[in-house]
Every structure is written in C-alpha cells, then in structure tokens.
Design an enzyme around this catalytic site. Structure first.
Site, PDB file in Angstrom:
ATOM      1  N   HIS A  39      10.585  -4.680  -3.572  1.00  0.00           N
ATOM      2  CA  HIS A  39       9.990  -5.427  -4.889  1.00  0.00           C
ATOM      3  C   HIS A  39      10.966  -6.201  -5.528  1.00  0.00           C
ATOM      4  O   HIS A  39      12.089  -5.928  -5.424  1.00  0.00           O
ATOM      5  CB  HIS A  39       9.232  -4.320  -5.712  1.00  0.00           C
ATOM      6  CG  HIS A  39      10.059  -3.286  -6.262  1.00  0.00           C
ATOM      7  ND1 HIS A  39       9.821  -2.807  -7.618  1.00  0.00           N
ATOM      8  CD2 HIS A  39      11.223  -2.896  -6.037  1.00  0.00           C
ATOM      9  CE1 HIS A  39      11.026  -1.960  -8.075  1.00  0.00           C
ATOM     10  NE2 HIS A  39      11.642  -1.890  -6.976  1.00  0.00           N
ATOM     11  N   CYS A  59      18.217  -5.471 -10.021  1.00  0.00           N
ATOM     12  CA  CYS A  59      16.796  -5.367  -9.406  1.00  0.00           C
ATOM     13  C   CYS A  59      16.123  -6.321  -9.688  1.00  0.00           C
ATOM     14  O   CYS A  59      15.028  -6.688  -9.218  1.00  0.00           O
ATOM     15  CB  CYS A  59      16.305  -4.131 -10.564  1.00  0.00           C
ATOM     16  SG  CYS A  59      16.971  -2.425 -10.108  1.00  0.00           S
ATOM     17  N   HIS A  68      14.494  -5.907  -3.403  1.00  0.00           N
ATOM     18  CA  HIS A  68      15.281  -4.769  -2.867  1.00  0.00           C
ATOM     19  C   HIS A  68      14.362  -3.709  -2.641  1.00  0.00           C
ATOM     20  O   HIS A  68      13.132  -3.911  -3.031  1.00  0.00           O
ATOM     21  CB  HIS A  68      16.382  -4.389  -3.982  1.00  0.00           C
ATOM     22  CG  HIS A  68      15.666  -3.675  -5.301  1.00  0.00           C
ATOM     23  ND1 HIS A  68      15.079  -4.571  -6.218  1.00  0.00           N
ATOM     24  CD2 HIS A  68      15.628  -2.662  -5.535  1.00  0.00           C
ATOM     25  CE1 HIS A  68      14.641  -3.640  -7.157  1.00  0.00           C
ATOM     26  NE2 HIS A  68      14.798  -2.692  -7.021  1.00  0.00           N
ATOM     27  N   HIS A  97      13.043   0.569  -1.472  1.00  0.00           N
ATOM     28  CA  HIS A  97      13.107   1.633  -1.915  1.00  0.00           C
ATOM     29  C   HIS A  97      12.511   2.830  -0.787  1.00  0.00           C
ATOM     30  O   HIS A  97      11.631   2.344  -0.253  1.00  0.00           O
ATOM     31  CB  HIS A  97      12.688   2.324  -3.231  1.00  0.00           C
ATOM     32  CG  HIS A  97      13.440   1.706  -4.341  1.00  0.00           C
ATOM     33  ND1 HIS A  97      14.438   2.135  -5.011  1.00  0.00           N
ATOM     34  CD2 HIS A  97      12.832   0.580  -5.172  1.00  0.00           C
ATOM     35  CE1 HIS A  97      14.853   1.293  -5.984  1.00  0.00           C
ATOM     36  NE2 HIS A  97      14.035   0.364  -6.020  1.00  0.00           N
ATOM     37  N   ASP A 101       2.669   1.484   2.032  1.00  0.00           N
ATOM     38  CA  ASP A 101       3.994   1.754   2.875  1.00  0.00           C
ATOM     39  C   ASP A 101       4.326   0.295   3.690  1.00  0.00           C
ATOM     40  O   ASP A 101       3.387  -0.221   4.247  1.00  0.00           O
ATOM     41  CB  ASP A 101       3.594   2.679   4.009  1.00  0.00           C
ATOM     42  CG  ASP A 101       4.639   3.201   4.698  1.00  0.00           C
ATOM     43  OD1 ASP A 101       5.958   3.028   4.234  1.00  0.00           O
ATOM     44  OD2 ASP A 101       4.433   3.640   5.795  1.00  0.00           O
ATOM     45  N   HIS A 102       5.621   0.112   3.634  1.00  0.00           N
ATOM     46  CA  HIS A 102       6.090  -1.074   4.295  1.00  0.00           C
ATOM     47  C   HIS A 102       5.567  -2.528   3.776  1.00  0.00           C
ATOM     48  O   HIS A 102       5.226  -3.431   4.605  1.00  0.00           O
ATOM     49  CB  HIS A 102       6.003  -0.873   5.858  1.00  0.00           C
ATOM     50  CG  HIS A 102       7.060   0.059   6.633  1.00  0.00           C
ATOM     51  ND1 HIS A 102       6.749   1.401   6.632  1.00  0.00           N
ATOM     52  CD2 HIS A 102       8.306  -0.200   7.203  1.00  0.00           C
ATOM     53  CE1 HIS A 102       7.731   2.008   7.030  1.00  0.00           C
ATOM     54  NE2 HIS A 102       8.507   1.129   7.476  1.00  0.00           N
ATOM     55  N   GLU A 158      11.715   7.146  -7.282  1.00  0.00           N
ATOM     56  CA  GLU A 158      12.270   5.960  -6.821  1.00  0.00           C
ATOM     57  C   GLU A 158      13.648   6.243  -5.845  1.00  0.00           C
ATOM     58  O   GLU A 158      13.767   5.517  -4.881  1.00  0.00           O
ATOM     59  CB  GLU A 158      12.242   5.031  -7.901  1.00  0.00           C
ATOM     60  CG  GLU A 158      12.834   3.588  -7.441  1.00  0.00           C
ATOM     61  CD  GLU A 158      13.258   2.721  -8.650  1.00  0.00           C
ATOM     62  OE1 GLU A 158      12.370   1.816  -8.742  1.00  0.00           O
ATOM     63  OE2 GLU A 158      14.050   3.183  -9.423  1.00  0.00           O
TER      64      GLU A 158
END
Length: 147
Positions: A21, A40, A46, A48, A86-87, A131
C-alpha cells in the site's frame, strides 16, 4: 439441582497475509502527504506481512463445548480477510481503499466490517492487526466518537 450458569469464553484465531500500500490522503497536497507519512508515502508503495488475530466471544455450548466451531471461523476469516487482501495492492485492488487511506487502523475497520457480515450477530469481540512486530492496532467496533 441448581441451574448451571453459562460460561463465557473468548476464542482467537490468527492468519497472515501479504499486501502492499501507499499511505496517501487525497485531502492533502503531495508535500503534506510526504511530511505526514514520510517514507510510507513512497509513490511505488511498500509492503507488509500482516498478522490478524480475530477474537470471538460467547457462551460455551454445553453440548459441543465450543464458543463456535473453529472450522467455521477459519472459513469466515478466509472470506473476509484472505480473499480480499492477500497478495493485493490495497489501494488499487480493494475498492474500499480507493477513498479511505490504507492505514492499519482502516485495515482493522475493513476486516471488522467484513467479519460482521458473516459471523453470528454479537459474537465478534475484537480484531488485532499487526502491521509489524512493533505496530499493532486493536479494533472493537463499538468505540465511536460522535462529532
């Protein structure tokens, strides 16, 4: 014989998902975004590896001995968390975040709202979104401020 009192318990299950994100608010200028979000706010985003812990609360059923079936909770979490997040690039792949900044706080709200649609009413107790190992958001849904 006296009636047996109901026992309440909390049951938690965790999942881990990977997503990227960019922290960026459309309400702020590019300079303000950079000042507020720092690295960020990288235009390329970037990523997580988020850990989510979902806790439900309810009476322990005297027949099954469970608050709820873990297999059901696993399926609800798959639908509410893993499938949409996810992904994914949260800002580009998840419509909710097209207008909402994809902070961990807002990820927790998104997950809460999705789970509320699936779980039996009143059973969801809290959603924790990790996070990083150092940054954790806990959301319990009922805590709102009227402005």
């Amino acid at each position: 014989m006296s009636p047996r009192s109901a026992r309440l318990a909390r049951l938690s299950r965790s999942v881990t998902f990977s997503a990227c994100h960019r922290l960026h608010s459309k309400s702020l200028s590019d300079e303000e975004n950079l000042k507020l979000f720092g690295k960020c706010n990288n235009p390329n985003g970037h990523g997580h590896n988020y850990k989510v812990v979902v806790t439900v609360r309810g009476e322990i059923d005297p027949v099954s001995g469970m608050v709820m079936n873990l297999t059901d909770l696993k399926e609800y979490m798959q639908e509410a968390i893993m499938e949409p997040l996810d992904h994914k690039n949260l800002d580009k792949d998840v419509p909710y975040f097209s207008e909402v900044v994809s902070t961990t706080e807002n990820v927790a709200v998104f997950i809460w709202d999705n789970l509320q649609k699936l779980l039996p009413q009143g059973i969801l107790y809290k959603v924790e979104v990790h996070e990083t190992e150092q940054n954790v958001v806990v959301y319990k849904g009922e805590e709102t401020i009227v402005k």
